[in-house]
Design an enzyme around this catalytic site. Structure first.
Site, PDB file in Angstrom:
ATOM      1  CB  SER A  63      -4.065  -6.823   4.228  1.00 60.59           C
ATOM      2  OG  SER A  63      -3.731  -5.526   3.829  1.00 60.59           O
ATOM      3  CE  LYS A 118     -12.520  -7.827   2.584  1.00 57.10           C
ATOM      4  NZ  LYS A 118     -11.954  -7.015   1.511  1.00 57.10           N
ATOM      5  NE  ARG A 144      -2.650  -7.007  -4.696  1.00 57.98           N
ATOM      6  CZ  ARG A 144      -3.455  -7.092  -3.658  1.00 57.98           C
ATOM      7  NH1 ARG A 144      -2.979  -7.301  -2.464  1.00 57.98           N
ATOM      8  NH2 ARG A 144      -4.760  -6.982  -3.807  1.00 57.98           N
ATOM      9  CG  HIS A 193      -1.932  -1.028   1.337  1.00 49.52           C
ATOM     10  ND1 HIS A 193      -2.009  -1.919   2.380  1.00 49.52           N
ATOM     11  CD2 HIS A 193      -2.964  -1.338   0.514  1.00 49.52           C
ATOM     12  CE1 HIS A 193      -3.042  -2.721   2.203  1.00 49.52           C
ATOM     13  NE2 HIS A 193      -3.641  -2.396   1.074  1.00 49.52           N
TER      14      HIS A 193
END
Ligand code: ADP
Length: 161
Positions: free
Chosen positions: A129, A42, A91, A18
């Protein structure tokens, strides 16, 4: 005119990936807001306020960066803060399909909106993460992935769990 962008995400917790994107974005935009998504569906490791506090610590050297949180649609938040650029990361190849769909859906909901996709340095292309949480939960060393104080926060979470 000032160029204003939003960098939205879960940031559970903020990683070097990040921060790599943030550093790149700071050079392109005058005003950048990291916006933590409040998503009750979530399950997160850190509360939204904990995440905001950690982001503040990790980004204090950036003068044009603000931290905020939002719920509901990203396009509504973008309208509210008068930003028409959204920054997201790409990514490897895993992010592409989801991001492609979100970009087109968001734009059809709010025409002036554009998404800017950035690639991190190659050493962070595998970093997320969730993998950091996984390694930390098993007692692994996450110092290559997150700042020292965040590594400490992860330790606290899993020691108290
Ligand atoms: P979300 O749940 O919205 O995907 P994340 O916190 O996982 O939230 O990610 C926020 C944004 O940061 C996403 O666009 C994601 O692709 C990007 N990002 C996360 N980690 C990296 C990384 N290692 N390199 C580049 N971009 C990343």
């Amino acid at each position: 005119m000032k160029k204003k962008a939003i960098y939205p995400g879960s940031f559970d917790p903020i990683t070097f990936g990040h921060l790599d994107l943030l550093k790149r974005s700071c050079k392109l935009f005058d005003d950048l807001t990291i916006a933590v998504v409040v998503n009750p569906h979530k399950k997160a490791l850190f509360t939204v306020d904990e995440r905001v506090a950690m982001i503040k610590m990790a980004t204090k050297k950036y003068r044009n960066v603000k931290i905020d949180k939002f719920d509901g649609l990203l396009v509504d938040y973008a309208k509210k803060v008068k930003a028409n650029v959204i920054i997201r990361g790409l990514r490897a190849i895993a992010d592409f399909e989801y991001e492609f769909q979100m970009a087109l859906v968001n734009r059809s909901l709010y025409k002036p909106l554009d998404m800017v996709y950035m690639m991190p340095s190659v050493e962070y292309t595998y970093l997320s993460s969730s993998i950091v949480r996984e390694v930390a939960s098993l007692g692994g060393d996450v110092s290559g992935f997150v700042s020292t104080f965040i590594a400490g926060k992860l330790k606290e979470k899993f020691n108290n769990a």
